[in-house]
Scaffold this motif. Sequence first.
Motif, mmCIF file in Angstrom:
data_model
loop_
_atom_site.group_PDB
_atom_site.id
_atom_site.type_symbol
_atom_site.label_atom_id
_atom_site.label_comp_id
_atom_site.label_asym_id
_atom_site.label_seq_id
_atom_site.Cartn_x
_atom_site.Cartn_y
_atom_site.Cartn_z
ATOM 1 N N TRP A 1 0.803 -1.278 0.091
ATOM 2 C CA TRP A 1 0.002 0.107 -0.009
ATOM 3 C C TRP A 1 0.876 1.256 0.119
ATOM 4 C CZ3 TRP A 1 -4.611 1.734 -0.939
ATOM 5 C CH2 TRP A 1 -5.243 3.040 -0.628
ATOM 6 N N GLY A 2 1.843 1.331 0.867
ATOM 7 C CA GLY A 2 2.833 2.325 0.811
ATOM 8 C C GLY A 2 3.532 2.706 -0.407
ATOM 9 N N ALA A 3 3.947 1.492 -0.866
ATOM 10 C CA ALA A 3 4.668 1.726 -2.261
ATOM 11 C C ALA A 3 3.627 2.156 -3.341
ATOM 12 C CB ALA A 3 5.157 0.471 -2.848
ATOM 13 N N ALA A 4 2.524 1.907 -3.349
ATOM 14 C CA ALA A 4 1.614 2.176 -4.380
ATOM 15 C C ALA A 4 1.315 3.652 -4.250
ATOM 16 C CB ALA A 4 0.361 1.395 -4.347
ATOM 17 N N ARG A 5 1.000 3.956 -2.902
ATOM 18 C CA ARG A 5 0.830 5.449 -2.474
ATOM 19 C C ARG A 5 1.865 6.319 -3.077
ATOM 20 N NH1 ARG A 5 1.904 8.659 1.523
ATOM 21 N NH2 ARG A 5 2.533 6.673 2.828
ATOM 22 N N LEU A 6 3.294 6.040 -2.688
ATOM 23 C CA LEU A 6 4.296 6.652 -3.141
ATOM 24 C C LEU A 6 4.626 6.863 -4.685
ATOM 25 C CD1 LEU A 6 6.631 6.039 -0.189
ATOM 26 C CD2 LEU A 6 5.621 8.196 -0.736
ATOM 27 N N LEU A 7 4.155 5.907 -5.184
ATOM 28 C CA LEU A 7 4.221 5.674 -6.910
ATOM 29 C C LEU A 7 3.310 6.635 -7.349
ATOM 30 C CD1 LEU A 7 4.821 2.137 -7.657
ATOM 31 C CD2 LEU A 7 6.067 3.688 -8.197
ATOM 32 N N VAL A 8 2.040 6.968 -6.721
ATOM 33 C CA VAL A 8 1.028 7.837 -7.301
ATOM 34 C C VAL A 8 1.604 9.129 -6.979
ATOM 35 C CG1 VAL A 8 -1.160 8.658 -6.719
ATOM 36 C CG2 VAL A 8 -0.784 6.296 -7.345
ATOM 37 N N ASP A 9 2.008 9.572 -5.672
ATOM 38 C CA ASP A 9 2.641 10.662 -5.440
ATOM 39 C C ASP A 9 3.709 11.002 -6.443
ATOM 40 O OD1 ASP A 9 0.618 10.653 -3.187
ATOM 41 O OD2 ASP A 9 2.240 10.391 -1.931
ATOM 42 N N THR A 10 4.512 10.136 -6.817
ATOM 43 C CA THR A 10 5.641 10.740 -7.751
ATOM 44 C C THR A 10 5.092 10.793 -8.966
ATOM 45 O OG1 THR A 10 7.096 9.011 -6.508
ATOM 46 C CG2 THR A 10 7.814 9.702 -8.740
ATOM 47 N N GLY A 11 4.198 10.027 -9.370
ATOM 48 C CA GLY A 11 3.712 10.445 -10.591
ATOM 49 C C GLY A 11 2.821 11.615 -10.812
ATOM 50 N N ARG A 12 2.213 12.161 -9.724
ATOM 51 C CA ARG A 12 1.486 13.419 -9.811
ATOM 52 C C ARG A 12 2.781 14.545 -9.784
ATOM 53 N NH1 ARG A 12 -2.399 11.898 -4.801
ATOM 54 N NH2 ARG A 12 -3.967 11.245 -6.123
ATOM 55 N N LEU A 13 3.845 14.371 -9.240
ATOM 56 C CA LEU A 13 4.965 15.473 -9.316
ATOM 57 C C LEU A 13 5.791 15.221 -10.762
ATOM 58 C CD1 LEU A 13 6.156 15.222 -5.661
ATOM 59 C CD2 LEU A 13 4.913 17.142 -6.653
ATOM 60 N N HIS A 14 5.767 14.130 -11.335
ATOM 61 C CA HIS A 14 6.514 14.012 -12.336
ATOM 62 C C HIS A 14 5.634 13.296 -13.282
ATOM 63 C CE1 HIS A 14 9.927 15.133 -9.903
ATOM 64 N NE2 HIS A 14 9.552 14.119 -8.888
ATOM 65 N N GLY A 15 5.280 13.816 -14.383
ATOM 66 C CA GLY A 15 4.405 13.347 -15.293
ATOM 67 C C GLY A 15 4.821 12.195 -16.172
ATOM 68 N N GLU A 16 6.306 12.175 -16.461
ATOM 69 C CA GLU A 16 6.757 11.041 -16.916
ATOM 70 C C GLU A 16 6.978 9.804 -16.330
ATOM 71 O OE1 GLU A 16 10.439 12.976 -14.822
ATOM 72 O OE2 GLU A 16 8.458 13.651 -15.524
ATOM 73 N N VAL A 17 6.490 9.772 -14.995
ATOM 74 C CA VAL A 17 6.086 8.583 -14.143
ATOM 75 C C VAL A 17 5.064 7.919 -14.621
ATOM 76 C CG1 VAL A 17 6.090 7.576 -11.925
ATOM 77 C CG2 VAL A 17 7.859 9.320 -12.284
ATOM 78 N N LEU A 18 4.068 8.654 -15.019
ATOM 79 C CA LEU A 18 2.629 7.968 -15.440
ATOM 80 C C LEU A 18 2.996 7.181 -16.613
ATOM 81 C CD1 LEU A 18 0.308 10.949 -14.356
ATOM 82 C CD2 LEU A 18 0.751 9.067 -13.148
#
Length: 133
Positions: free
Chosen positions: A116-133
Amino acid sequence: MSHPVIDALRSPDPTRRRDACRAAPSDPSAVLLLDALGEALGDPARDVSRAAADALAAIGRQHREVDATLRRALRSDHPVRRYRAAATLARLAPPSPSLIPALVDGLAHPEGDVRWGAARLLVDTGRLHGEVL
């Protein structure tokens, strides 16, 4: 002579190791405990690894030396240690794409709170860095 917190972190008793992590941020020589706390991120007792992450985050608010310890932990062979290091770095600064490998590994972990924590942080990272999405 060894430091009492480091001695406690070597204890076979997980409660004693957890308590040592909790005591570390208030220790006047906290920066000398960084490597031991970095190792404790991978402790098999979840309470200990969480307490180590909390301690490193608390120390990191005052001492930038924590970043080097957490970056070394990101290169560990231990998946929980890598995840806890990534999560702790994200507590100290907005998550960066450099955390993605540790977070992706966290998605495969058997413990639900790590996934859960990993998924949440991946989403947060994607929100900050569009290329992650």
